[in-house]
Design a protein around this motif. Sequence first.
Motif, PDB file in Angstrom:
ATOM      1  N   ALA A 128       0.909  -1.380   0.126  1.00  0.00           N
ATOM      2  CA  ALA A 128       0.107  -0.111   0.101  1.00  0.00           C
ATOM      3  C   ALA A 128       0.960   1.215  -0.241  1.00  0.00           C
ATOM      4  O   ALA A 128       1.801   1.187   0.819  1.00  0.00           O
ATOM      5  N   CYS A 129       0.555   2.400  -0.515  1.00  0.00           N
ATOM      6  CA  CYS A 129       1.027   3.978  -0.577  1.00  0.00           C
ATOM      7  C   CYS A 129       0.937   4.035   0.829  1.00  0.00           C
ATOM      8  O   CYS A 129      -0.076   3.704   1.435  1.00  0.00           O
ATOM      9  N   PRO A 130       1.703   5.027   2.035  1.00  0.00           N
ATOM     10  CA  PRO A 130       1.419   5.863   2.987  1.00  0.00           C
ATOM     11  C   PRO A 130       0.524   6.029   3.090  1.00  0.00           C
ATOM     12  O   PRO A 130      -0.602   6.511   2.414  1.00  0.00           O
ATOM     13  N   GLY A 131      -0.347   5.885   4.102  1.00  0.00           N
ATOM     14  CA  GLY A 131      -1.630   6.204   4.633  1.00  0.00           C
ATOM     15  C   GLY A 131      -3.136   5.752   4.155  1.00  0.00           C
ATOM     16  O   GLY A 131      -3.513   6.681   3.669  1.00  0.00           O
ATOM     17  N   CYS A 132      -2.191   4.755   3.174  1.00  0.00           N
ATOM     18  CA  CYS A 132      -4.103   4.080   2.179  1.00  0.00           C
ATOM     19  C   CYS A 132      -4.775   3.308   3.752  1.00  0.00           C
ATOM     20  O   CYS A 132      -4.442   3.204   4.459  1.00  0.00           O
ATOM     21  N   PRO A 133      -6.486   4.018   2.816  1.00  0.00           N
ATOM     22  CA  PRO A 133      -7.777   3.234   3.520  1.00  0.00           C
ATOM     23  C   PRO A 133      -7.272   1.928   3.801  1.00  0.00           C
ATOM     24  O   PRO A 133      -8.482   1.210   5.239  1.00  0.00           O
ATOM     25  N   ASP A 178     -15.628   3.239  -0.758  1.00  0.00           N
ATOM     26  CA  ASP A 178     -14.930   3.450  -1.935  1.00  0.00           C
ATOM     27  C   ASP A 178     -14.438   5.173  -1.238  1.00  0.00           C
ATOM     28  O   ASP A 178     -14.442   5.955  -0.713  1.00  0.00           O
ATOM     29  N   ASN A 179     -12.589   4.850  -2.408  1.00  0.00           N
ATOM     30  CA  ASN A 179     -11.869   5.478  -2.660  1.00  0.00           C
ATOM     31  C   ASN A 179     -12.405   6.910  -3.817  1.00  0.00           C
ATOM     32  O   ASN A 179     -11.957   7.691  -3.889  1.00  0.00           O
ATOM     33  N   GLU A 180     -13.435   6.487  -4.388  1.00  0.00           N
ATOM     34  CA  GLU A 180     -14.147   7.603  -5.021  1.00  0.00           C
ATOM     35  C   GLU A 180     -13.385   7.797  -6.555  1.00  0.00           C
ATOM     36  O   GLU A 180     -13.944   9.107  -6.648  1.00  0.00           O
ATOM     37  N   CYS A 204      -8.806  -4.651  -8.704  1.00  0.00           N
ATOM     38  CA  CYS A 204      -8.467  -2.876  -7.417  1.00  0.00           C
ATOM     39  C   CYS A 204      -7.204  -2.404  -7.338  1.00  0.00           C
ATOM     40  O   CYS A 204      -6.177  -3.583  -6.784  1.00  0.00           O
ATOM     41  N   CYS A 205      -7.165  -1.320  -5.964  1.00  0.00           N
ATOM     42  CA  CYS A 205      -5.803  -1.135  -5.792  1.00  0.00           C
ATOM     43  C   CYS A 205      -5.522  -2.257  -4.930  1.00  0.00           C
ATOM     44  O   CYS A 205      -4.058  -3.190  -4.354  1.00  0.00           O
ATOM     45  N   THR A 206      -6.461  -2.712  -4.246  1.00  0.00           N
ATOM     46  CA  THR A 206      -6.600  -4.175  -3.211  1.00  0.00           C
ATOM     47  C   THR A 206      -5.933  -5.344  -3.833  1.00  0.00           C
ATOM     48  O   THR A 206      -4.655  -5.678  -3.024  1.00  0.00           O
ATOM     49  N   PRO A 256     -10.671   7.537   2.459  1.00  0.00           N
ATOM     50  CA  PRO A 256     -10.186   8.505   1.524  1.00  0.00           C
ATOM     51  C   PRO A 256      -8.635   8.567   1.059  1.00  0.00           C
ATOM     52  O   PRO A 256      -7.934   7.680   1.828  1.00  0.00           O
ATOM     53  N   CYS A 257      -8.357   8.819  -0.410  1.00  0.00           N
ATOM     54  CA  CYS A 257      -7.057   7.917  -0.668  1.00  0.00           C
ATOM     55  C   CYS A 257      -5.739   9.301  -0.938  1.00  0.00           C
ATOM     56  O   CYS A 257      -6.054  10.130  -1.710  1.00  0.00           O
ATOM     57  N   PRO A 258      -4.986   9.136  -0.200  1.00  0.00           N
ATOM     58  CA  PRO A 258      -3.748  10.374  -0.080  1.00  0.00           C
ATOM     59  C   PRO A 258      -3.955  11.263  -1.302  1.00  0.00           C
ATOM     60  O   PRO A 258      -3.260  11.783  -1.755  1.00  0.00           O
TER      61      PRO A 258
HETATM   62  S1  SF4 Z   1      -6.081   3.897  -2.269  1.00  0.00           S
HETATM   63 FE1  SF4 Z   1      -5.057   5.226  -3.156  1.00  0.00          FE
HETATM   64  S2  SF4 Z   1      -3.095   5.569  -1.159  1.00  0.00           S
HETATM   65 FE2  SF4 Z   1      -4.155   3.205  -1.723  1.00  0.00          FE
HETATM   66  S3  SF4 Z   1      -2.889   1.710  -2.944  1.00  0.00           S
HETATM   67 FE3  SF4 Z   1      -4.531   3.137  -3.883  1.00  0.00          FE
HETATM   68  S4  SF4 Z   1      -3.851   4.383  -4.480  1.00  0.00           S
HETATM   69 FE4  SF4 Z   1      -2.499   4.494  -3.348  1.00  0.00          FE
END
Ligand code: SF4
Length: 291
Positions: free
Chosen positions: A14-19, A122-124, A42-44, A202-204
């Motif tokens: 994950a990126c830093p601060g990822c929800p 929901d990171n929109e 997805c990101c997950t 929220p996704c930083p």
């Molecule tokens: S949701 Fe945002 S913070 Fe998390 S991995 Fe995806 S881009 Fe990075």
Amino acid sequence: MGNYKKYVLPGDAACPGCPIPIGLKVVSSATDGKAILVIPACCTSVVVGSAPKSSLNMPVVHVPFASAASVASGIREALLKRNKEDMSVIVWAGDGGTADIGMASLSGAAERNSDIIYIMYDNEAYMNTGIQRSSSTPEGAWTTTTPILGKTEQKKDVAKIMMSHNVPYVATASIAYPHDFYNKLTRALKIKGFRFIQLHSPCPVGWRFDASLTVDVAKAAVETGMWILYEYRDGKLEFSNPSKYLIEHNGFKPIEDYLKLQGRFSIIGRERIKELYAERDRNIEWFKKLL
Ligand code: SF4
Ligand SMILES: Cc1ncc(C[n+]2csc(CCOP(=O)(O)OP(=O)(O)O)c2C)c(N)n1
């Protein structure tokens, strides 16, 4: 909360601060690992990695984008045939995979009242492929496909769409209120049939805020009424705190307090902010009719 440390391991992608890891800690602790997660692209998919090097120590089935709700329904049926009643099946999907491309299979599973839990984090936006707009992106937000005016359309409200399917359980949650999310998931786990939870996440990277502010941004969404916490069961709605208190006492902070924390709203104009106030108020009036 239960022992998430057994299931959500350090060292993910994950990126830093990822929800996402925050949400998965709640899911693993509420289920105590007794769930199969179905995760569409997805990101997950990237964050947790794939076996044998996954950072999520739970059974995961990675599936094509649009199929998550159908695959989950099938897995649940297979488990029931094998008398594995105590293993829940949970879809964990982004808003792109839910509000847009997975909507048909989601609606089908809800209409069949499939015995699954569907969590839409929901990171929109479509974060994994470069911050493209989804139908769940809010009005006024910058994305790489809405670079000049921000999104000109309103946010699609998937939880409302799920309510209209008359499913047994629909709720909203936020990664800023993990105990509320945990309690809702625990209640959902005890119900049979189709259950849906929309988790504001929220996704930083995509929302353009500092990685240390993820929880503050999520909290500001609730405090300004841009995200309302509630539970809907058997045709009745109940606001959850702190939204309940804020609605009853007309205590919302100005919406600008939420917008100014994020770079994605830096292009929003005054007219559109007025529209956000109007949308927020209309939304609350709509929910009040279901109380
Ligand atoms: S949701 Fe945002 S913070 Fe998390 S991995 Fe995806 S881009 Fe990075
Ligand atoms: C049918 C199909 N179309 C497009 C893709 C490419 N793709 C992979 S992840 C992704 C974005 C997912 O967005 P969302 O569901 O919002 O989750 P997030 O990345 O924000 O976590 C896309 C478009 C794909 N894998 N399959």
